[in-house]
Design a protein around this motif. Structure first.
Motif, mmCIF file in Angstrom:
data_model
loop_
_atom_site.group_PDB
_atom_site.id
_atom_site.type_symbol
_atom_site.label_atom_id
_atom_site.label_comp_id
_atom_site.label_asym_id
_atom_site.label_seq_id
_atom_site.Cartn_x
_atom_site.Cartn_y
_atom_site.Cartn_z
ATOM 1 N N ILE A 133 -5.589 -11.116 -11.892
ATOM 2 C CA ILE A 133 -5.077 -12.132 -12.812
ATOM 3 C C ILE A 133 -4.092 -13.060 -12.108
ATOM 4 O O ILE A 133 -4.179 -14.283 -12.228
ATOM 5 N N ILE A 134 -3.177 -12.475 -11.359
ATOM 6 C CA ILE A 134 -2.212 -13.300 -10.630
ATOM 7 C C ILE A 134 -2.624 -13.526 -9.175
ATOM 8 O O ILE A 134 -1.946 -14.223 -8.440
ATOM 9 N N GLN A 135 -3.731 -12.920 -8.771
ATOM 10 C CA GLN A 135 -4.283 -13.039 -7.416
ATOM 11 C C GLN A 135 -3.262 -12.683 -6.341
ATOM 12 O O GLN A 135 -3.095 -13.384 -5.359
ATOM 13 N N GLN A 136 -2.589 -11.553 -6.560
ATOM 14 C CA GLN A 136 -1.568 -11.089 -5.630
ATOM 15 C C GLN A 136 -1.688 -9.582 -5.420
ATOM 16 O O GLN A 136 -2.136 -8.862 -6.309
ATOM 17 N N PHE A 137 -1.261 -9.117 -4.250
ATOM 18 C CA PHE A 137 -1.119 -7.693 -3.997
ATOM 19 C C PHE A 137 0.294 -7.277 -4.397
ATOM 20 O O PHE A 137 1.233 -8.069 -4.308
ATOM 21 N N TYR A 138 0.433 -6.028 -4.827
ATOM 22 C CA TYR A 138 1.754 -5.528 -5.205
ATOM 23 C C TYR A 138 1.871 -4.063 -4.784
ATOM 24 O O TYR A 138 0.876 -3.389 -4.566
ATOM 25 N N LEU A 139 3.101 -3.587 -4.660
ATOM 26 C CA LEU A 139 3.363 -2.209 -4.267
ATOM 27 C C LEU A 139 3.055 -1.265 -5.422
ATOM 28 O O LEU A 139 3.364 -1.560 -6.573
ATOM 29 N N GLN A 140 2.454 -0.118 -5.101
ATOM 30 C CA GLN A 140 2.160 0.898 -6.113
ATOM 31 C C GLN A 140 2.339 2.264 -5.477
ATOM 32 O O GLN A 140 2.276 2.403 -4.259
ATOM 33 N N ASP A 141 2.577 3.291 -6.302
ATOM 34 C CA ASP A 141 2.757 4.641 -5.764
ATOM 35 C C ASP A 141 2.068 5.701 -6.622
ATOM 36 O O ASP A 141 2.480 6.851 -6.641
ATOM 37 N N ASP A 142 0.986 5.339 -7.316
ATOM 38 C CA ASP A 142 0.278 6.338 -8.123
ATOM 39 C C ASP A 142 -1.170 6.536 -7.695
ATOM 40 O O ASP A 142 -1.835 7.427 -8.200
ATOM 41 N N PHE A 143 -1.710 5.767 -6.767
ATOM 42 C CA PHE A 143 -3.083 5.911 -6.289
ATOM 43 C C PHE A 143 -3.039 6.053 -4.770
ATOM 44 O O PHE A 143 -2.860 5.067 -4.058
ATOM 45 N N GLU A 144 -3.195 7.286 -4.286
ATOM 46 C CA GLU A 144 -3.166 7.514 -2.844
ATOM 47 C C GLU A 144 -4.574 7.420 -2.286
ATOM 48 O O GLU A 144 -5.490 8.095 -2.763
ATOM 49 N N LEU A 145 -4.761 6.583 -1.276
ATOM 50 C CA LEU A 145 -6.057 6.473 -0.623
ATOM 51 C C LEU A 145 -6.229 7.653 0.320
ATOM 52 O O LEU A 145 -5.316 8.007 1.057
ATOM 53 N N GLU A 146 -7.412 8.259 0.294
ATOM 54 C CA GLU A 146 -7.676 9.419 1.145
ATOM 55 C C GLU A 146 -7.889 8.979 2.585
ATOM 56 O O GLU A 146 -8.268 7.843 2.858
ATOM 57 N N SER A 147 -7.675 9.903 3.497
ATOM 58 C CA SER A 147 -7.956 9.602 4.899
ATOM 59 C C SER A 147 -9.462 9.635 5.115
ATOM 60 O O SER A 147 -10.185 10.355 4.429
ATOM 61 N N TYR A 148 -9.939 8.827 6.052
ATOM 62 C CA TYR A 148 -11.367 8.804 6.339
ATOM 63 C C TYR A 148 -11.606 8.339 7.767
ATOM 64 O O TYR A 148 -10.784 7.669 8.379
ATOM 65 N N LEU A 149 -12.748 8.728 8.281
ATOM 66 C CA LEU A 149 -13.213 8.315 9.594
ATOM 67 C C LEU A 149 -14.481 7.506 9.382
ATOM 68 O O LEU A 149 -15.395 7.944 8.690
#
Length: 92
Positions: A23-39
């Motif tokens: 909606i605002i076309q911006q990235f913002y800081l968050q701390d509730d969705f952790e991306l998993e590690s991957y290769l």
């Protein structure tokens, strides 16, 4: 004829990535969705014949069926993909 064969490896550790709000076309800081590690592994082959270079590349060869990764929360990354191309030089 020159032939190049190789594997490109990318590893990303688990982290809290910036989330995207369309909606605002911006990235913002968050701390509730952790991306998993991957290769992620890419395999490629290129061959040069005279003035032509042909390349083949398989992106994300190690992806199992239905398995993927996220670049940012709720936005999946590139799935397995096959690229083919050529470059033709018109000079000697």
């Amino acid at each position: 004829m020159q032939v190049r064969i190789g594997i490109d490896l990318h590893y990303r550790s688990a982290h809290f990535a910036n989330a995207y709000d369309p909606i605002i076309q911006q990235f913002y800081l968050q701390d509730d969705f952790e991306l998993e590690s991957y290769l992620m592994a890419d395999a490629y082959l290129s061959a040069k014949v005279n003035n032509t270079v042909i390349f083949l590349k398989m992106n994300h060869v190690n992806q199992s069926s239905g398995d993927g990764y996220f670049l940012t929360p709720y936005y999946p990354g590139l799935q397995r993909l096959f690229d083919i191309g050529f470059k033709w030089r018109f000079f000697d």
